[in-house]
Scaffold this active site. Sequence first.
Site, PDB file in Angstrom:
ATOM      1  N   CYS A 100       0.844  -1.192   0.000  1.00 16.51           N
ATOM      2  CA  CYS A 100       0.000   0.000   0.000  1.00 16.51           C
ATOM      3  C   CYS A 100       0.882   1.246   0.000  1.00 16.51           C
ATOM      4  CB  CYS A 100      -0.897   0.003   1.237  1.00 16.51           C
ATOM      5  SG  CYS A 100      -1.836   1.535   1.419  1.00 16.51           S
ATOM      6  N   HIS A 154       2.880  -8.581  13.346  1.00 16.47           N
ATOM      7  CA  HIS A 154       2.083  -8.243  12.167  1.00 16.47           C
ATOM      8  C   HIS A 154       3.023  -8.017  10.991  1.00 16.47           C
ATOM      9  CE1 HIS A 154      -0.562  -6.019   9.443  1.00 16.47           C
ATOM     10  NE2 HIS A 154      -1.573  -6.555  10.104  1.00 16.47           N
ATOM     11  N   GLU A 187       2.974  -6.023   8.492  1.00 14.96           N
ATOM     12  CA  GLU A 187       3.288  -4.616   8.209  1.00 14.96           C
ATOM     13  C   GLU A 187       4.382  -4.114   9.143  1.00 14.96           C
ATOM     14  OE1 GLU A 187       1.465  -0.153   8.657  1.00 14.96           O
ATOM     15  OE2 GLU A 187       0.021  -1.753   8.248  1.00 14.96           O
ATOM     16  N   THR A 194      -0.221   1.489  10.124  1.00 16.28           N
ATOM     17  CA  THR A 194      -1.313   2.243   9.497  1.00 16.28           C
ATOM     18  C   THR A 194      -2.705   1.816   9.948  1.00 16.28           C
ATOM     19  OG1 THR A 194      -1.394   0.737   7.600  1.00 16.28           O
ATOM     20  CG2 THR A 194       0.048   2.666   7.415  1.00 16.28           C
TER      21      THR A 194
END
Length: 316
Positions: A96, A124, A126, A167
């Site tokens: 992203c 996680h 990310e 995010t």
Amino acid sequence: MQILLANPRGFCAGVDRAISIVERALELFGTPIYVRHEVVHNRYVVNGLRERGAIFIEQIEDVPDGAILIFSAHGVSQAVRNEAKSRDLTVFDATCPLVTKVHMEVARASKKGIEAILIGHAGHPEVEGTMGQYSNADGGMYLVESPEDVWQLQVKDESNLCFMTQTTLSVDDTYAVIDALRERFPQIVGPRKDDICYATTNRQEAVRHLSDKADVVFVVGSKNSSNSNRLAELAQRAGKAAYLIDSAEDIQESWVEGASHVGVTAGASAPDILVQQVIQRLKALGGKVAVEMQGREENIVFEVPKELRVEVKQVD
């Protein structure tokens, strides 16, 4: 029983782009297409792409030479990127763009030797990708999840610190951690613009409004979806019964007994078809026509890589 639909809900621009990248690669190059990690955290989406020929892997070594590899929307570490570069692979990056923005913040801090603190959830993908952008041994990269973590954190130089965030965090929880960081390290510098993405913020705001009206809230999303979990937590904090469900089949009749208003929302990686199936299930349990609540309009679009924008020629 009134059915209320949160607005906005479901797919965000980053998820839409990531799925489109895999779909376009399959259309242009055929099978197999390798994807590092689930391209987005939704079981329905991943299973659908798998049926079309996408192969989801966790290790680059599992990708054969000459193959096509796609990085998931969550992003990857610089080490993973370098490993892919060292191989004879065609790589498309579905990270992203709003995650890439955070990656660039970390990379700049690493280059300048500024110690960096990431607010996020350990484990996680990310977070692993973002932490993996820092390589300066003279500096330091740290992960915190709570104000308690902040008070226990030891850094090398309190006057040379910055922070950034995952995010998809809870907006309220993140501000509590940021407040602790600013109190503990008064000279710390934050990002110029909030790292929590627009879609996360908008969906959390929408579920707050939904929870004001609904007795029960259903969040359509997979168990490993960070942003979907945060939506369910918000509804629960508002004192409502909230259920994170993968599909309409998960809904138990007892969950809506006695409810006059039932709310439905969806995480940023959950497709609308799942929401429509939930609506049909609720109607079968006595629900009336679904009503869209008012909310923020979203018109952000992220383009797929130019190499994937060519038209597929139909063969007669």
